[in-house]
Design a protein around this motif. Structure first.
Motif, short mmCIF file in Angstrom:
data_model
loop_
_atom_site.label_atom_id
_atom_site.label_comp_id
_atom_site.label_asym_id
_atom_site.label_seq_id
_atom_site.Cartn_x
_atom_site.Cartn_y
_atom_site.Cartn_z
N ASN A 108 45.10 5.61 -5.70
CA ASN A 108 44.13 4.58 -5.32
C ASN A 108 43.79 3.64 -6.47
N LEU A 109 44.64 3.65 -7.50
CA LEU A 109 44.46 2.78 -8.66
C LEU A 109 45.77 2.08 -8.98
N GLU A 110 45.71 0.79 -9.26
CA GLU A 110 46.90 0.06 -9.68
C GLU A 110 46.66 -0.49 -11.08
N MET A 111 47.49 -0.07 -12.03
CA MET A 111 47.31 -0.48 -13.41
C MET A 111 47.74 -1.93 -13.60
N VAL A 112 46.87 -2.74 -14.22
CA VAL A 112 47.23 -4.13 -14.52
C VAL A 112 47.34 -4.35 -16.03
N CYS A 113 46.76 -3.46 -16.82
CA CYS A 113 46.97 -3.47 -18.27
C CYS A 113 47.26 -2.04 -18.70
N PRO A 114 48.38 -1.80 -19.38
CA PRO A 114 48.70 -0.42 -19.77
C PRO A 114 47.77 0.08 -20.86
N GLY A 115 47.65 1.38 -20.91
CA GLY A 115 46.82 2.03 -21.92
C GLY A 115 46.70 3.50 -21.56
N THR A 116 45.94 4.21 -22.35
CA THR A 116 45.74 5.64 -22.11
C THR A 116 44.27 5.92 -21.84
N SER A 117 43.98 6.44 -20.66
CA SER A 117 42.60 6.74 -20.29
C SER A 117 42.20 8.10 -20.83
N GLN A 118 41.16 8.14 -21.65
CA GLN A 118 40.64 9.41 -22.16
C GLN A 118 39.77 10.05 -21.08
N PRO A 119 39.98 11.32 -20.76
CA PRO A 119 39.32 11.96 -19.62
C PRO A 119 37.80 11.83 -19.60
N THR A 120 37.16 11.91 -20.77
CA THR A 120 35.70 11.79 -20.80
C THR A 120 35.25 10.51 -21.48
N GLY A 121 36.18 9.55 -21.60
CA GLY A 121 35.84 8.27 -22.21
C GLY A 121 34.94 7.43 -21.31
N SER A 122 34.09 6.62 -21.91
CA SER A 122 33.23 5.72 -21.13
C SER A 122 34.09 4.75 -20.32
#
Length: 342
Positions: A126-140
């Protein structure tokens, strides 16, 4: 000091959840903490005089399930026992709802708090990435929603709890940076002299921008609605509409980058609502990403932060369902926003 526990926060099932905007209201019922929400057809707010009438006719009269609790997200400030919605005539009166519909417990929160809750409840489909990066699990995280207006909220994690941070970030100043901006900005419609982000980054804002570009170039506008402008921009049939979309995503990228820095959003930035879903091709053409990352001296920091478009059509209900199942997981402030039967 009082620490919340599960007994303090738990809701009685079944739970009615509702996402109420100016035009549409979406409802579902959560039978228990393990069930998928039972969804109902989208309600047009204009079709019902009151929210009570809508819930009774469109939901309760169409099911044998009797909800014991309700969690409602509304587009407007939640204050007092009569909660006015910003863009429609409905007024939420929780105490009256409890009397007439039998709820023993009602929680009312802001609609963008629900959007913020959704970003930790949605899966990758249910998410489409438009800018690549790495999401930190507990990141703001940050949610921006260009729609009827420009909604915004943050989400921060501490003490094993997600805390949504609603606000009025859609009304921050937006200013010109390039020579082309300086040509266009004098023609933008203002509010008391200000060009706030919402003057550009919403449906009527897109029309405002389109008209300003035409005025700057001495042309007459051809299109009148956001749908016409976005369609003509996406199919390339109108060069002014193409530029409108390119600048729309550029300005959205600048603002999203600013908010990513403010919240240090290492968990990602999330774009919600129908406009973002419709213009995904433009969001991916490079203008958004260039603006998002143009944050010297911290461009490298922002470059690592992913940006997603939320593609789920009822994302707020997903967030509300997550809260209804395990309220203790979320730091929702319920003082003055929760009504319980004696």
């Amino acid at each position: 000091m009082h620490f919340k526990n599960e007994n303090d926060t738990a809701l009685r099932f079944p739970v009615l959840i509702g996402d109420i905007g100016g035009t549409n209201a979406r409802f579902a019922i959560l039978v228990d903490s393990n069930a998928e929400p039972k969804a109902f057809p989208v309600v047009q707010t204009a079709d019902y005089a009151t929210i009570d009438e809508a819930i009774q006719s469109a939901i309760l009269d169409r099911t044998s399930i009797i909800p014991q609790s309700a969690v409602l997200a509304v587009a407007g400030p939640v204050e007092g026992d009569e909660i006015d919605l910003t863009n429609c005539d409905w007024v939420v009166r929780p105490r009256k709802m409890m009397e007439t519909m039998g709820f023993s417990d009602i929680v009312v929160i802001n609609d963008f708090e629900a959007q913020a809750l959704a970003v930790v409840a949605l899966d990758d489909d249910n998410l489409e990435m438009v800018c690549p990066g790495t999401s930190q699990p507990t990141g703001s995280r940050v949610v921006l929603g260009p729609g009827t207006g420009l909604g915004m909220a943050g989400l921060v994690h501490a003490q094993h709890t997600w805390f949504p941070v609603p606000g009025e970030g859609g009304h921050v100043d937006l200013g010109p940076r390039t020579e082309r901006d300086l040509e266009i900005f004098p023609h933008l419609e203002r509010i008391e002299g200000r060009v706030a982000a919402e003057q550009i980054l919403c449906g009527r804002g897109m029309v405002n921008l389109y008209r300003a570009i035409n005025a700057a170039d001495g042309n007459k506008p051809v299109h009148e609605t956001p749908a016409e402008i976005s369609s003509a921009g996406l199919d390339g049939s109108d060069p002014v509409a193409v530029e409108t979309l390119d600048l729309f995503v550029t300005y959205l990228g600048r603002l999203a980058g600013d908010m990513a820095l403010i919240f240090m959003a290492r968990g990602g930035v999330y774009l919600s609502g129908g406009i973002a879903q419709k213009i995904v091709p433009t969001l991916k053409n490079g203008h958004f990403r260039a603006a998002f990352e143009d944050k010297a001296p911290h461009s490298a920091l922002v470059k690592d932060i992913p940006v997603y478009v939320i593609t789920h059509p009822k994302a707020a209900l997903v967030g509300l369902a997550a809260y209804a199942r395990t309220p203790v997981r979320f730091g929702i402030e319920t003082q003055g926003r929760r009504w319980k039967a004696a």
